[in-house]
Design a protein around this motif. Structure first.
Motif, short mmCIF file in Angstrom:
data_model
loop_
_atom_site.label_atom_id
_atom_site.label_comp_id
_atom_site.label_asym_id
_atom_site.label_seq_id
_atom_site.Cartn_x
_atom_site.Cartn_y
_atom_site.Cartn_z
N ALA A 420 -43.81 8.33 -30.85
CA ALA A 420 -44.79 7.54 -31.69
C ALA A 420 -44.16 7.60 -33.29
N CYS A 421 -43.75 8.82 -33.62
CA CYS A 421 -43.30 9.08 -35.02
C CYS A 421 -41.75 8.34 -35.01
N ARG A 422 -40.91 8.48 -33.91
CA ARG A 422 -39.73 7.71 -33.77
C ARG A 422 -40.06 6.26 -34.32
N GLN A 423 -40.78 5.84 -33.15
CA GLN A 423 -40.96 4.36 -33.24
C GLN A 423 -41.72 3.74 -34.83
N GLN A 424 -42.49 4.58 -35.28
CA GLN A 424 -43.08 4.14 -36.69
C GLN A 424 -42.02 4.38 -37.84
N ALA A 425 -41.23 5.23 -37.53
CA ALA A 425 -40.09 5.50 -38.62
C ALA A 425 -39.25 4.32 -38.64
N ALA A 426 -38.84 3.81 -37.17
CA ALA A 426 -38.14 2.36 -37.00
C ALA A 426 -38.64 1.39 -37.57
N TRP A 427 -40.08 1.05 -37.28
CA TRP A 427 -40.66 0.20 -38.04
C TRP A 427 -40.77 0.00 -39.61
N ARG A 428 -40.92 1.26 -40.10
CA ARG A 428 -40.99 1.42 -41.57
C ARG A 428 -39.59 0.97 -42.08
N ALA A 429 -38.61 1.52 -41.16
CA ALA A 429 -37.33 0.95 -41.77
C ALA A 429 -37.01 -0.35 -41.77
N ALA A 430 -37.66 -1.06 -40.79
CA ALA A 430 -37.70 -2.60 -40.50
C ALA A 430 -38.45 -3.30 -41.43
N GLY A 431 -39.23 -2.67 -42.36
CA GLY A 431 -40.11 -3.51 -43.31
C GLY A 431 -41.43 -3.51 -42.74
N PHE A 432 -41.86 -3.24 -41.58
CA PHE A 432 -43.40 -3.15 -41.00
C PHE A 432 -44.09 -1.92 -41.63
N GLU A 434 -47.47 -1.79 -42.93
CA GLU A 434 -48.88 -1.92 -42.88
C GLU A 434 -49.59 -1.11 -41.80
N SER A 435 -49.23 -1.43 -40.50
CA SER A 435 -50.08 -0.89 -39.44
C SER A 435 -49.73 0.69 -39.23
N ARG A 436 -50.76 1.39 -39.12
CA ARG A 436 -50.86 2.72 -38.67
C ARG A 436 -50.85 2.95 -37.24
N ILE A 437 -50.35 3.99 -36.50
CA ILE A 437 -50.20 4.20 -35.19
C ILE A 437 -50.89 5.52 -34.85
N LEU A 459 -44.07 14.79 -38.21
CA LEU A 459 -44.27 13.66 -39.42
C LEU A 459 -43.18 13.88 -40.13
N ALA A 460 -43.16 15.37 -40.73
CA ALA A 460 -41.93 15.57 -41.53
C ALA A 460 -40.45 15.40 -40.99
N ALA A 466 -48.85 11.01 -44.30
CA ALA A 466 -50.25 11.30 -43.49
C ALA A 466 -50.73 9.96 -43.08
N ARG A 467 -50.42 8.70 -43.74
CA ARG A 467 -51.20 7.45 -43.45
C ARG A 467 -50.30 6.87 -42.34
N ASP A 468 -49.34 7.44 -42.02
CA ASP A 468 -48.41 6.59 -40.96
C ASP A 468 -48.99 6.84 -39.35
N ILE A 469 -49.34 8.00 -39.27
CA ILE A 469 -49.78 8.41 -37.71
C ILE A 469 -51.21 8.90 -37.90
N GLY A 470 -52.20 8.54 -37.21
CA GLY A 470 -53.47 8.76 -36.69
C GLY A 470 -53.47 9.83 -35.92
#
Length: 608
Positions: A420-432, A434-437, A459-460, A466-470
């Motif tokens: 989940a952290c890997r995917q969120q980091a990839a989406w953040r890098a792609a410009g997405f 807004e959405s939290r996982i 996370l680190a 803190a607001r990227d993954i719940g």
């Protein structure tokens, strides 16, 4: 001590006299020096002999003449056999310490040594104490003056009581339970196999009952192990009272007992036996000064239908007992082959699940949570999926509980956290951005001391905030959490991590708990959402939950929304977010990306 007039003293004096006579012969050069040396050696030998006999506190030494009358008795003999030296001297040895059944053999062995020179071999014996009890010794015999008219024999006995006691204790420990003194599992199995041989010869049946005290761990935790042990001893006593002479009873683990009943042919007989066993629980147990009602779950197997050996019958009764525990306190379950088949299937499935991570068979799907008002996608819940390479997908409803039971949930949880952290980091890098996982942490995961620290480290490691993954937890996990877990959750809460109570209303269901826990959101369970349109009670619970949640400053999410009627009701209640098939099913990351860039047409339910 050896008295001056004793036979031992006279024997030594006799030999010293020989030295004196030898010294009176015609002298030669150095003769007197030789005599003095020999005399001194004999005197020293006598002193050493006396000192030796009296300095052996654990070695009993008795001396007796050619007629077997006691002429010497040291203090160790008094301690070992109970007679003082005064009481023993002059009496026949066989009258003092030789048991009746050994006397003829001892007399004959002594005669053969004195008359024929046949030595008495050293051996372990059981000799008689003054009280009549038998004493285990290792006995060795020595004869002095063997070829004279006045030979002396000494018995040197080493007390083996401690060793024998240790052997008995060891034998008991290997065969019996130390607390209840019932046969242990190994002894029970051996005795049951012997009983089964008899059943085979007679063509008769037999039943095995496996008993497990319900929630015994909670009893131990509440009143302490000493009280728990007392309960086990009392239960053992009650079970013994109901036991027939031909029945077998064993304590096989902490709170588990096994019983065998020969002569049982039908299931109806087993049911009656089980009812008889359950009767011992009708009387309360006095625990920690108060009365407590105890129950037990029972599983049963029958010979020959459910096994031909003790091990098979015990295992199958155990399987049935585990199924009975699923039915609630005090239940009985008779073994069925389908129980065993399902266990085998679950075991093999667990082995496949353990390999699934390495074989890249796991993936995360994501289900959007949308605003009930605007239809905007706010968050994504990460949901684990397993698609084996050699078969169809396995439902999370099956493999997640399996992972919990087998302990694999920690590996799966770590993988979910990392992915989940890997995917969120990839989406953040792609410009997405807004959405939290949100990821789910199970009760078994949270029980591990470092799970929240591992979450923060993950996370680190991926450069997330803190607001990227719940995280989502069930209310039961929170209510049973210890202070260490609650402190960790408070730390995450103050950092800004979103912490949601999942499946709210299905656990302890006390809204008052909300003010005590560091949470930011509650997710109303889908069962309330499903039934609310037609059930006023469910609708009232939902309305109260939304109202109190908002008054406490919590975000409220409705799960399982599947039709427009449910959505309308949720909007009327002013629920914040909606999650369910009416909008989006869980989908792989690739489809989520297309959704986020607007390449997928949104559901009609998103329109205002």
């Amino acid at each position: 001590m050896i008295g001056r007039n004793s036979r031992v003293q006279r024997w030594l004096t006799h030999h010293l006299g020989w030295v004196r006579r030898w010294s009176s012969r015609e002298p030669r050069e150095g003769w007197h020096d030789d005599v003095e040396r020999v005399r001194r050696q004999y005197l020293e030998s006598e002193q050493r002999f006396r000192a030796l006999l009296e300095s052996l506190p654990k070695v009993a030494v008795q001396g007796y003449d050619r007629d077997r009358r006691v002429i010497y008795w040291n203090e160790a003999s008094t301690r070992l056999y109970g007679y003082s030296a005064e009481q023993a001297e002059g009496h026949l040895l066989e009258e003092l310490i030789i048991p009746h059944f050994m006397r003829e053999g001892v007399i004959e062995a002594h005669r053969a040594w004195v008359q024929e020179g046949r030595e008495i071999p050293a051996s372990e014996l059981e000799l008689r104490h003054r009280s009549g009890e038998l004493v285990s010794v290792f006995s060795h015999h020595v004869m002095l003056g063997e070829h004279t008219e006045d030979p002396l024999m000494f018995c040197v006995d080493v007390d083996l009581s401690d060793q024998k006691r240790a052997h008995r204790d060891l034998a008991f420990a290997t065969r019996f339970d130390h607390l209840t003194h019932l046969p242990n599992r190994q002894t029970f199995e051996a005795e049951l196999d012997e009983m089964l041989e008899t059943c085979r010869r007679r063509g008769s049946g037999l039943a095995v009952l496996y008993l497990d005290i319900d929630h015994f761990v909670e009893i131990n935790d509440a009143v302490g192990y000493e009280q728990g042990d007392w309960l086990l001893v009392e239960l053992s006593r009650r079970l013994r009272q109901e036991q027939r002479a031909t029945d077998l009873l064993s304590r096989v683990s902490s709170d588990e007992f096994v019983m065998a009943f020969p002569g049982v042919e039908k299931e109806a007989h087993i049911v009656r036996l089980a009812a008889k066993v359950q009767e011992v629980f009708q009387t309360p147990f006095v625990v920690d000064g108060g009365e407590r009602m105890i129950t037990a779950s029972l599983g049963a197997s029958r010979y020959p239908d459910h096994g031909a050996s003790a091990r098979e019958l015990i295992r199958n009764a155990d399987v049935a007992k585990n199924r009975a525990k699923l039915d609630g306190r005090g239940s009985l379950q008779l073994f069925q082959q389908t129980f065993h088949d399902e266990l085998v299937r679950q075991h093999r499935l667990a082995e496949r699940l353990e390999r699934a991570i390495d074989k890249r068979e796991l993936s995360l799907h994501y289900q959007p949570q949308v605003s009930a008002v605007s239809g905007r996608i706010e968050n994504l819940e990460a949901l684990l999926r397993w698609t084996p390479a050699d078969g169809p997908p396995v439902s999370p409803a099956e493999f997640i509980p399996l992972a919990e039971r087998s302990g694999l949930i920690h590996r799966l949880g770590d993988w979910v956290m990392e992915e989940a952290c890997r995917q969120q980091a990839a989406w953040r890098a792609a410009g997405f951005t807004e959405s939290r996982i949100d990821i789910n942490l199970s009760g078994r995961q949270v029980s591990r001391a470092d799970v929240l620290e591992r979450f923060e480290a993950c996370l680190a490691r991926h450069g997330l905030g803190a607001r990227d993954i719940g995280i989502e937890l069930t209310e039961n996990v929170l209510i049973t959490a210890d202070s260490r877990i609650l402190e960790g959750l408070r730390r995450l809460y103050h950092r800004g991590v979103r912490i949601a109570i999942d499946d709210f209303g299905t656990g302890y269901s006390s809204l008052s708990y909300l003010k005590h826990f560091p949470v930011t959101a509650i997710k109303i369970d889908r069962t309330f959402v499903r039934d609310a349109p037609g059930q006023p009670e469910d609708r009232a619970i939902m309305e109260a939950t939304v109202f109190i949640g908002h008054r406490l400053g919590l975000e409220v999410v409705a799960e399982g929304v599947e039709n427009e009627e449910q959505l309308t009701l949720i909007r009327e209640m002013h629920c914040d977010l909606v999650q369910g098939y009416y909008f989006f099913r869980p989908m792989p990351a690739f489809d989520i990306e297309r959704l986020l860039v607007g390449l997928v047409t949104t559901s009609p339910g998103l329109s205002g």
